[in-house]
Enzyme design. Structure first.
Site, mmCIF file in Angstrom:
data_model
loop_
_atom_site.group_PDB
_atom_site.id
_atom_site.type_symbol
_atom_site.label_atom_id
_atom_site.label_comp_id
_atom_site.label_asym_id
_atom_site.label_seq_id
_atom_site.Cartn_x
_atom_site.Cartn_y
_atom_site.Cartn_z
ATOM 1 N N GLU A 54 -11.891 16.104 11.351
ATOM 2 C CA GLU A 54 -11.040 15.336 12.269
ATOM 3 C C GLU A 54 -10.589 16.156 13.472
ATOM 4 O O GLU A 54 -10.348 15.605 14.547
ATOM 5 C CB GLU A 54 -9.820 14.769 11.535
ATOM 6 N N PHE A 81 -0.769 8.969 -2.955
ATOM 7 C CA PHE A 81 -2.010 9.693 -2.708
ATOM 8 C C PHE A 81 -2.368 9.650 -1.222
ATOM 9 O O PHE A 81 -2.319 8.597 -0.596
ATOM 10 C CB PHE A 81 -3.147 9.077 -3.533
ATOM 11 N N GLN A 82 -2.704 10.775 -0.680
ATOM 12 C CA GLN A 82 -3.043 10.944 0.737
ATOM 13 C C GLN A 82 -1.941 10.421 1.658
ATOM 14 O O GLN A 82 -2.208 9.849 2.709
ATOM 15 C CB GLN A 82 -4.401 10.298 1.072
ATOM 16 N N LYS A 88 -2.193 0.791 5.576
ATOM 17 C CA LYS A 88 -3.424 0.088 5.182
ATOM 18 C C LYS A 88 -3.195 -1.412 5.000
ATOM 19 O O LYS A 88 -4.009 -2.229 5.433
ATOM 20 C CB LYS A 88 -3.954 0.696 3.882
ATOM 21 N N MET A 125 -11.007 39.353 22.710
ATOM 22 C CA MET A 125 -9.759 39.529 23.445
ATOM 23 C C MET A 125 -8.762 40.339 22.627
ATOM 24 O O MET A 125 -8.055 41.199 23.152
ATOM 25 C CB MET A 125 -9.162 38.161 23.823
#
Lengths: 568, 88
Positions: free
Chosen positions: A49, A111-112, A161, A467
């Site tokens: 993502e 969940f999630q 959802k 760097m």
């Protein structure tokens, strides 16, 4: 129109002109993917993502439109946090759409479940959690408008959802147009007076000039006044590098003439810029003799770090058009140009070749620029290669350099290039990346290969976190703690990795092969190309203003301090 | 540290208060007291807050940053009003 929340979401996205979404489905966002299957909107299925978020940023900056990324709840959403922070820092208009658990279980550690709205509060311009599917068209229209208007930035839309699954009716919404701020005529007149009476003025140009599409107005105003221009990291391309009024980039790794112009100026005309510490150096020692005109669309930026003598709240395009209208003549800047011209002649950007025969990274980037030209889009990660990409690619147009300036997000280059290429399929897109950065997000090359997004990646492979190594050389007595990546020992072998990801993999280790390899990469048009440019590990980025010091201490090269030693 | 008394009108939207409080914490603003009450208009709330600012930070800057929040309708610095009310 009878539909579901998910149907309304996709219809609303179509209605606001969204043409591509970068995303990945998962449990909570799943209902949205069903109507998307039938939509004219292109969906680019990313591999992580974070890649979706940076791709949306790259798309937005290449096209000037709002970029869209989509992820599921919980970890899908939290993986968008870095791109949101990045977009917030660099004022990039993106809309992030996240799934959320059902309304009934929000707050139960389902969940999630992650409270992504709260997590992203300090790094979003605004956010929504929609509880009624009938609100979706309005929320999407508002989110797009908020992202793009005023000072652009990221907006989050969190969708439970069950809201997506609920039946609703779609009613198109047109949000009222956001008026641009009306300029204060008094401040414009005051600014014009300061400009007219100054002897050593400079245009200090930031990314806001690119965001507002004000590059043509800048050119007109600069040519009308004959005032020198410096372009910050975020403004590279806002003013042509080939233009004789351009002194280059100011800041920690800016050119000596650009830094000197700010330090010796009696007037800064700061446009769409925020006096970032990487530009000012030690703030009390920044531009000590200068009055400041500061124009920005965000009133909170004016006088934040440096007090403005004249503050103008407004869109840079309007500000410069208004200034052009009231400024009638050139002031005599012969003495000022005489001084700056001397510095331009004495301190051009340059580099030394490594003594051990290794390839100079700056040369590679210079040749990519030369052989590809200014119509291409260049992205960069963060570190030495980013600074060299800012210094040695010659930019002639806004939107041609896309990088992570404020947040400094390693791994930005590849997914940003993917997004830029999706938005500008007819342009060549080069991701100039480091061997450290590349390993953070190169999985998106599989996306590019599968989706037919033929970006080109130049890995400036110096075997180290370059760097950080440079700072260890300069400030930690060469104690190279945890900066060696093993990439010169082929951990991993980038050519094999490119091949495994469905790309063409090339390698170049000597000066004589550079042009040929670049041209070979340019000839590939049907899939992504990765070039492993194996360069010396000891090349350094110069000039440099060491962190915590004043800009007068700029070193053109190690130990050479032209301004500090100069006689006034 | 300088002490300021601010009065804000904000929309009654979820997350509006959180966004203001997060702005205080991420910009290093100390909150001395804070009270939230319904405003006369039903869709708005009034937030009265007393804050301490770090040296070098101005209340004008803070007011502008609060003003950027979409759900904030107005911000007023009442420091001076309060002093008058106390007869100072």
């Amino acid at each position: 129109m009878d539909t579901t929340g998910a149907g309304a979401l996709i219809k609303a996205l179509e209605d606001v002109g969204c043409e591509v979404i970068f995303g990945m489905p998962g449990g909570a966002i799943l209902p949205a993917y069903d109507p998307l299957y039938d939509s004219k909107i292109r969906h680019v299925l990313v591999r992580h993502e974070q890649g979706a978020g940076h791709a949306a940023q790259g798309y937005a900056q290449a096209t000037g439109r709002v970029g869209v990324c989509m992820a599921t709840s919980g970890p899908g959403a939290t993986n968008l946090v870095t791109p949101l922070a990045d977009a917030y820092m660099d004022s990039v208009p993106i809309v992030a759409i996240t799934g959320q658990v059902n309304r009934s279980v929000i707050g139960t550690d389902a969940f999630q479940e992650a409270d992504i709205r709260s997590i992203t509060l300090p790094i979003t311009k605004h956010s929504y959690q929609v509880h009624d599917p009938a609100d979706i068209p309005r929320v999407i229209a508002e989110a797009f408008q908020l992202a793009a208007s005023g000072r652009p930035g990221p907006v989050l839309v969190d969708l439970p959802k069950d809201v997506l699954a609920t039946a609703t009716t779609y009613t198109p919404v047109k949000p009222a147009a956001q008026p641009r701020p009306v300029l204060s005529p008094v401040q414009i007149r005051n600014a014009a007076q300061l400009i007219g009476s100054s002897k050593r003025p400079v245009f200090y140009v930031g990314g806001g000039v690119i965001r507002s599409g004000a590059a043509p107005e800048l050119r007109k105003l600069a040519e009308k006044t004959g005032i020198p221009v410096v372009t910050t990291l975020m403004a590279r391309g806002a003013f042509p590098d080939s233009h004789p009024l351009h002194l280059g980039m100011p800041g920690m790794h800016g050119t000596v003439p650009a830094v000197a112009a700010l330090q010796r100026a009696d007037l800064l005309i700061a446009l769409g810029t925020r006096f970032d510490d990487r530009v000012t150096g030690l703030l009390p020692e920044f531009a000590p003799h200068a009055a400041v005109i500061h124009a920005d669309i965000d009133p909170a930026e004016i006088s934040k770090n440096r007090k403005a003598d004249v503050g103008i709240v407004g869109d840079c395009r309007d500000v410069m058009a208004a200034l052009s209208a009231v400024i009638t003549r050139k002031t005599d800047l012969a003495g000022w140009w005489n001084y700056l011209g001397g510095l331009l002649a004495t301190y051009p950007l340059g580099y030394d070749w490594p003594t051990d025969g290794a390839l100079a990274p700056q040369y590679v980037i210079e040749r990519i620029s030369k052989l590809t030209g200014p119509e291409a889009i260049y992205t960069a990660g963060v570190g030495q290669h980013q600074m060299w990409a800012a210094q040695f690619v010659k930019y002639e147009r806004p939107g041609s350099f896309i990088n992570s300036g404020g947040a400094g997000t390693m791994g930005f280059a590849v997914p940003a290039a993917m997004g830029a290429q999706a938005g500008a399929p007819d342009r060549t897109v080069w991701a100039i990346d480091g061997d450290g950065c590349f390993q953070m997000t190169n999985q998106e090359l599989a996306t590019c290969a599968a989706e037919g997004i033929p970006i080109k990646v130049a890995i400036i492979n110096n075997g180290n976190l370059g760097m950080v190594r440079q700072w260890q050389t300069l400030f930690y007595e060469g104690r190279y703690s945890n900066t060696r990546l093993g990439t010169h020992q082929r951990h991993p072998d980038f050519v094999k990795l490119a091949d495994a990801l469905g790309c063409v993999g090339l390698r170049c280790e000597s000066q004589s092969e550079v042009d040929g390899t670049i041209l070979e990469a340019m000839a590939v048009r049907d899939r992504p190309v990765v070039v492993d440019f194996v360069v010396g590990q000891d090349a350094q980025v110069w000039p440099m203003v060491a962190a915590g010091t004043g800009n007068d201490e700029i070193m053109a090269a190690r130990g050479i301090r032209p301004l500090f030693d100069e006689e006034e | 540290m300088t002490r300021h008394s601010l009065s804000l009108l904000l929309r009654n939207e979820p997350g509006a208060l959180a966004r203001i409080v997060v702005l205080f914490s991420s910009r290093g603003v100390d909150v001395e007291s804070l009270s939230l009450a319904p405003a006369e208009r039903g869709d708005l709330s009034r937030l009265d807050v007393v804050v301490d600012l770090q040296p070098g930070r101005t209340v004008v800057q803070l007011i502008k940053q609060l003003g950027r929040i979409v759900d904030v309708k107005s911000v007023v610095d009442r420091t001076h009003d309060e002093a008058l009310e106390l007869g100072a």
